[in-house]
Design an enzyme around this catalytic site. Sequence first.
Site, PDB file in Angstrom:
ATOM      1  N   LYS A  73       0.857  -1.185   0.000  1.00 11.61           N
ATOM      2  CA  LYS A  73       0.000   0.000   0.000  1.00 11.61           C
ATOM      3  C   LYS A  73       0.884   1.222   0.000  1.00 11.61           C
ATOM      4  O   LYS A  73       2.039   1.156   0.445  1.00 11.61           O
ATOM      5  CB  LYS A  73      -0.890   0.027   1.250  1.00 11.61           C
ATOM      6  CG  LYS A  73      -2.167   0.819   1.083  1.00 11.61           C
ATOM      7  CD  LYS A  73      -3.167   0.029   0.254  1.00 11.61           C
ATOM      8  CE  LYS A  73      -4.552   0.617   0.292  1.00 11.61           C
ATOM      9  NZ  LYS A  73      -5.534  -0.408  -0.106  1.00 11.61           N
TER      10      LYS A  73
HETATM   11  N1  GLU Z   1      -7.065  -0.133  -3.518  1.00  6.40           N
HETATM   12  C1  GLU Z   1      -7.783  -1.331  -3.823  1.00  6.40           C
HETATM   13  C2  GLU Z   1      -7.855  -2.236  -2.602  1.00  6.40           C
HETATM   14  O1  GLU Z   1      -7.775  -1.790  -1.485  1.00  6.40           O
HETATM   15  C3  GLU Z   1      -7.248  -2.022  -5.072  1.00  6.40           C
HETATM   16  C4  GLU Z   1      -5.811  -2.446  -5.022  1.00  6.40           C
HETATM   17  C5  GLU Z   1      -5.266  -2.956  -6.341  1.00  6.40           C
HETATM   18  O2  GLU Z   1      -6.003  -3.047  -7.298  1.00  6.40           O
HETATM   19  O3  GLU Z   1      -4.062  -3.244  -6.390  1.00  6.40           O
HETATM   20  O4  GLU Z   1      -8.083  -3.419  -2.706  1.00  6.40           O
END
Ligand code: GLU
Length: 426
Positions: free
Chosen positions: A116
């Site tokens: 993240k």
């Molecule tokens: N931000 C989204 C999540 O929390 C998608 C993450 C992604 O597609 O890599 O799952």
Amino acid sequence: MTASDHSAYRPEYCTPIYDMAVAQFEKAAAVIDLDPNVWQRFVAPKRALMVSVPIRMEDGAIRVFSGYRVHHDNTLGPSKGGVRYHPDVNLGEVCALAMWMTWKCALVGLPFGGAKGGIRCDPHAMSRLELQRLTRRYTAEILPILGPDIDVPAPDMGTNEQTMAWMMDTYSQFKGYAVPGVVTGKPIAIGGSQGRNEATGRGVVYTVLEAMRHLGMRPEGARAAIQGFGNVGSNTAKALAEAGCTVIAISDVNGGVVNDRGLDVADAISYVERHGSLDGYSGGEALTNTELLELPCDVLVPAALSAQITKANAERLRCRIVAEGANGPTLLEADPILQSRGIFVIPDILANAGGVTVSYFEWVQGLQHLFWKEREVYERLREIMTTAFAQVLATAQAKHVDMRMAALMIGIEKIAKAKLARGVFP
Ligand code: GLU
């Protein structure tokens, strides 16, 4: 030895939200009798990079923002996860969200680890040019730990496909050639996937429909309340309405509207496109975010911030299903209250896994230079989401645990197996 044993040496990312992620992990790890060596390796992120992001603002002044990118795990493949722009972003939050990505990807069977990123800023108070500069400089700062085989960002709260396009372009400028696979959730014009933009909301609804089937409820006329009207909330509302549900309440950061007869979701989406928020939307009576959570309804979808369902308000929820579109919307101590009240919780790492699943499809299509039709994307997404739902439900029933524990147990066990097979270097 666990994170909690280290109280004298607690790293700075051990904030309340990180502690919650660790506590969830440790509860599930205890039930599956996780190997203690693997246990230790999961309670801390693999690597965390903090960067200062200086940019020139529209008024000519330089401002420095704090940015983060955290890889929690990369046992099965590149780490994967969104980039969040929000004033509350901090290292602990990003580390917690990265850990949840690890379990989420493993649960739905994607060959990714968890990551993240985020920047502590208020994207709504910044111009397009400022956001572009912020994104480009942030990308340049985290470049050494990015790449299609290393770590692949995607949109999250406060970011969108334009953010991903700027990230892709910046990375590609450094390499000297186009590298579309460095991000997902990018525009279709530069190698994005059909259906990615709607994927998280659609995925939420696929799991809601499975939950309804399990509980003997019918989608037609079922009443839904949705907290958050960004990408996840608005696409969940749209897909719920398409499935025949009545969306009675929606909200965004400043509050929302409720209409007992049902809201016109398409009209609300077009209002937000024109005005930037639900502020002043007249489709129903005004209500606060707290009031929305406590409305009598069949399906409640927290699709905004974390820590919304607490020990205090869990007693007052009047829904049958909670579908967690957001990451970490329910505090650990609220879970047993929801369970004792017979509220069926579809946990975040299952309910909102549709986004990263279509990110995976986007990454695979990019690697193959072969692109799928929207119908194919949705069919594959539905298959993955319904299979994962069935597995989580079966585990919950067999092991007498709630859906969150079951989802965590499945995800953790898969990565643990992979870690044990690979062993420790050197
Ligand atoms: N931000 C989204 C999540 O929390 C998608 C993450 C992604 O597609 O890599 O799952």
